[in-house]
Design a protein around this motif. Structure first.
Motif, PDB file in Angstrom:
ATOM      1  N   ASP A  55     -32.663  22.855  16.840  1.00 24.28           N
ATOM      2  CA  ASP A  55     -34.097  22.610  16.742  1.00 24.28           C
ATOM      3  C   ASP A  55     -34.738  22.993  18.062  1.00 24.28           C
ATOM      4  O   ASP A  55     -34.231  22.644  19.131  1.00 24.28           O
ATOM      5  CB  ASP A  55     -34.386  21.123  16.491  1.00 24.28           C
TER       6      ASP A  55
ATOM      7  N   TRP B 148     -27.005  23.928  13.384  1.00 30.66           N
ATOM      8  CA  TRP B 148     -28.252  24.609  13.675  1.00 30.66           C
ATOM      9  C   TRP B 148     -28.842  24.016  14.947  1.00 30.66           C
ATOM     10  O   TRP B 148     -28.337  23.020  15.457  1.00 30.66           O
ATOM     11  CB  TRP B 148     -29.237  24.528  12.512  1.00 30.66           C
TER      12      TRP B 148
ATOM     13  N   GLN C  13     -36.644  25.898  13.549  1.00 32.43           N
ATOM     14  CA  GLN C  13     -35.198  25.705  13.407  1.00 32.43           C
ATOM     15  C   GLN C  13     -34.513  27.054  13.287  1.00 32.43           C
ATOM     16  O   GLN C  13     -35.086  28.009  12.772  1.00 32.43           O
ATOM     17  CB  GLN C  13     -34.867  24.891  12.157  1.00 32.43           C
TER      18      GLN C  13
END
Length: 174
Positions: free
Chosen positions: A158, A156, A163
């Protein structure tokens, strides 16, 4: 919006379809029907930050079940990540595992530098990230940064306090 659900109990008859309905706080409505094997549907045209009441009910030869209902609203900004183009990066990252994450940001301030930091479930913050600039509509796409080969890890990004989705990295692309 992508809506997913678990299979409804058949109650003695095969499920032939699922009916999905939605109603906005201002009274706007919509509906769609899927096949009986479906467990997901894409709902288009929803307005960001507007609350919706969404219902899913199962249809069988004997009738319809009681709908499962949820209240939901799309966020004002969001980030998506999935596997992008294959790549080779030094001797650390190569086919078939290695590819660039395909990253898209929506709803961010226009013409603004945004710090994107990639994160992996086993490696943590594996790259210092990059500052990239959104376009006039607050959209940003990154297709050639952060080569990644963490097969089986969740990836993922940030961006400040926002997120992206969590993407399970496959051995090779589609």
């Amino acid at each position: 919006m992508i809506l997913t659900w678990d299979a409804a109990p058949p109650n003695g008859s095969d499920i032939t379809a699922y009916e999905v309905t939605w109603t906005a706080a201002d009274g706007a409505t919509g509906a769609t029907t899927t096949g009986g094997q479906a467990r997901t549907v894409a709902i288009g045209g929803l307005v960001r930050e507007r609350p919706y009441r969404i219902g899913v009910l199962a249809r069988t030869a004997g009738g319809v079940g009681v709908p499962a209902v949820v209240e939901a609203a799309l966020p004002s900004r969001w980030i998506t990540v999935h596997r992008g183009a294959d790549t080779t990066y030094e001797d650390k990252c190569g086919p078939p595992d290695c590819a660039y994450p395909y990253i898209e940001l929506f709803g961010f301030p226009p013409r603004t530098e945004i710090q994107i930091t990639p994160v992996a479930s086993a490696w943590g913050r594996f790259n210092v990230g990059a500052e990239l600039t959104t376009n006039d509509q607050g959209y940003l796409r990154s297709r050639t940064r952060f080569p990644f080969s963490g097969v089986g890890q969740t990836l993922w990004v940030d961006v400040g306090d926002t997120q992206s989705n969590r993407f399970l990295w496959p051995e090779k692309g589609p």
